[in-house]
Write a protein that holds these residues in place. Structure first.
Motif, PDB file in Angstrom:
ATOM      1  N   MET A 191       2.934  34.149  31.426  1.00 51.26           N
ATOM      2  CA  MET A 191       1.551  34.604  31.389  1.00 51.26           C
ATOM      3  C   MET A 191       1.173  34.763  29.921  1.00 51.26           C
ATOM      4  O   MET A 191       1.478  35.774  29.285  1.00 51.26           O
ATOM      5  N   GLU A 192       0.540  33.748  29.390  1.00 55.35           N
ATOM      6  CA  GLU A 192       0.265  33.690  27.952  1.00 55.35           C
ATOM      7  C   GLU A 192      -0.646  34.809  27.477  1.00 55.35           C
ATOM      8  O   GLU A 192      -0.589  35.213  26.317  1.00 55.35           O
ATOM      9  N   SER A 193      -1.474  35.333  28.354  1.00 61.21           N
ATOM     10  CA  SER A 193      -2.404  36.398  27.943  1.00 61.21           C
ATOM     11  C   SER A 193      -1.753  37.772  27.902  1.00 61.21           C
ATOM     12  O   SER A 193      -2.368  38.738  27.458  1.00 61.21           O
ATOM     13  N   ALA A 194      -0.490  37.872  28.366  1.00 61.42           N
ATOM     14  CA  ALA A 194       0.250  39.139  28.303  1.00 61.42           C
ATOM     15  C   ALA A 194       1.107  39.123  27.050  1.00 61.42           C
ATOM     16  O   ALA A 194       2.264  38.715  27.073  1.00 61.42           O
ATOM     17  N   GLY A 195       0.532  39.544  25.933  1.00 51.74           N
ATOM     18  CA  GLY A 195       1.172  39.372  24.643  1.00 51.74           C
ATOM     19  C   GLY A 195       1.961  40.567  24.145  1.00 51.74           C
ATOM     20  O   GLY A 195       2.286  41.497  24.889  1.00 51.74           O
ATOM     21  N   MET A 196       2.279  40.502  22.864  1.00 52.06           N
ATOM     22  CA  MET A 196       3.022  41.571  22.188  1.00 52.06           C
ATOM     23  C   MET A 196       2.594  41.562  20.721  1.00 52.06           C
ATOM     24  O   MET A 196       2.459  40.496  20.120  1.00 52.06           O
TER      25      MET A 196
ATOM     26  N   ASP B 229      -0.883  30.286  22.623  1.00 49.40           N
ATOM     27  CA  ASP B 229      -1.478  29.212  23.415  1.00 49.40           C
ATOM     28  C   ASP B 229      -2.800  29.613  24.032  1.00 49.40           C
ATOM     29  O   ASP B 229      -3.648  28.767  24.304  1.00 49.40           O
ATOM     30  N   GLN B 230      -2.975  30.909  24.284  1.00 47.54           N
ATOM     31  CA  GLN B 230      -4.216  31.437  24.829  1.00 47.54           C
ATOM     32  C   GLN B 230      -4.534  32.759  24.137  1.00 47.54           C
ATOM     33  O   GLN B 230      -3.614  33.450  23.678  1.00 47.54           O
ATOM     34  N   PRO B 231      -5.802  33.143  24.077  1.00 50.17           N
ATOM     35  CA  PRO B 231      -6.126  34.482  23.584  1.00 50.17           C
ATOM     36  C   PRO B 231      -5.515  35.523  24.516  1.00 50.17           C
ATOM     37  O   PRO B 231      -5.498  35.349  25.733  1.00 50.17           O
ATOM     38  N   ILE B 232      -5.000  36.607  23.950  1.00 53.00           N
ATOM     39  CA  ILE B 232      -4.395  37.635  24.801  1.00 53.00           C
ATOM     40  C   ILE B 232      -5.464  38.589  25.324  1.00 53.00           C
ATOM     41  O   ILE B 232      -6.486  38.830  24.676  1.00 53.00           O
ATOM     42  N   THR B 233      -5.227  39.124  26.510  1.00 50.47           N
ATOM     43  CA  THR B 233      -6.119  40.111  27.112  1.00 50.47           C
ATOM     44  C   THR B 233      -5.401  41.432  27.345  1.00 50.47           C
ATOM     45  O   THR B 233      -5.993  42.399  27.806  1.00 50.47           O
ATOM     46  N   ALA B 234      -4.103  41.449  27.027  1.00 51.72           N
ATOM     47  CA  ALA B 234      -3.272  42.647  27.157  1.00 51.72           C
ATOM     48  C   ALA B 234      -2.090  42.471  26.221  1.00 51.72           C
ATOM     49  O   ALA B 234      -1.759  41.350  25.829  1.00 51.72           O
ATOM     50  N   ALA B 235      -1.452  43.579  25.851  1.00 52.77           N
ATOM     51  CA  ALA B 235      -0.330  43.458  24.920  1.00 52.77           C
ATOM     52  C   ALA B 235       0.595  44.656  24.985  1.00 52.77           C
ATOM     53  O   ALA B 235       0.154  45.785  25.220  1.00 52.77           O
ATOM     54  N   ASN B 236       1.860  44.386  24.767  1.00 49.74           N
ATOM     55  CA  ASN B 236       2.817  45.448  24.525  1.00 49.74           C
ATOM     56  C   ASN B 236       2.619  45.891  23.075  1.00 49.74           C
ATOM     57  O   ASN B 236       2.670  45.063  22.153  1.00 49.74           O
TER      58      ASN B 236
END
Length: 215
Positions: A142-147, A172-179
């Protein structure tokens, strides 16, 4: 969820990881996810306590049977030059009923812990194992679940910079969530006040990172 998180971890592995509770947590979360699916849930999701969904309307789960999060880690190398490490992480994990991976992942993690007789890095059966498996088998991500690494956090707070630019280019994609890696507060890389400001900015200006490709 406190100490009961470790109830499903075999006693011999809990003892072996008593000095590395992070490793025990990485194993325990797999038990929690398995238990949820066994209770009849169609989908089970794990989010770390410091995982922030700042663009919930855009945070859409993939259709695959399982998925891991994306780690684009920006830090300085020994020459003080910026270097990007592209991996996967387990701060976000999603498994659907009858997926093909969760049982294998847990069995592999437990087997590696049993066989290991030397020191173990904190990410031994978490991001390190997942990234090794991903490099061979190309796991669904899930590319939008970043860090966010400390350098990227600093750039977000100041409105831009080289670290954030490299993060964006290599995503690869803009993130919408992140650790948000709260451990960097304990290490002193990011202050607790900076972390609070980061959360405030992401919640008030969620489009900042989404639109950061224009920097």
């Amino acid at each position: 969820m406190g100490d009961e998180l470790f109830d499903a971890v075999p006693a011999h592995l809990l003892k072996k990881t008593e000095e590395q509770r992070v490793i025990a947590t990485d194993l325990a979360r797999l038990s929690v996810l398995q238990a949820a699916l066994e209770r009849g849930y169609e989908t089970a999701i794990w989010l770390d306590a410091d995982f922030l969904i700042f663009k919930p309307a855009e945070f859409k789960l993939p259709d695959q049977g399982y998925a891991v999060g994306r780690e684009v880690w920006v830090q300085h190398d020994k020459s003080r030059k910026l270097k990007v490490y592209k991996k996967v992480h387990n701060a976000f994990l999603m498994f659907r009923k009858e997926n093909s991976f969760l049982d294998f992942y847990r069995e592999t993690a437990e087997r590696l812990l049993v066989q290991n007789s030397g020191p173990m890095p904190p990410q031994f059966i978490g991001p390190k194992l997942l990234t090794a498996l991903h490099n061979v088998a190309v796991l669904p991500v899930m590319e939008s679940a970043g860090m966010l690494s400390p350098l990227v956090i600093k750039d977000v707070l100041k409105g831009g910079g080289d670290a954030l630019s490299r993060f964006v280019v290599n995503s690869d994609q803009p993130i919408t969530a992140a650790n948000l890696c709260s451990s960097c507060c304990r290490s002193g890389e990011v202050s607790s006040q900076e972390m609070e400001h980061l959360i405030e900015r992401l919640l008030k200006e969620p489009g900042f990172i989404l639109n950061a490709r224009g920097l």
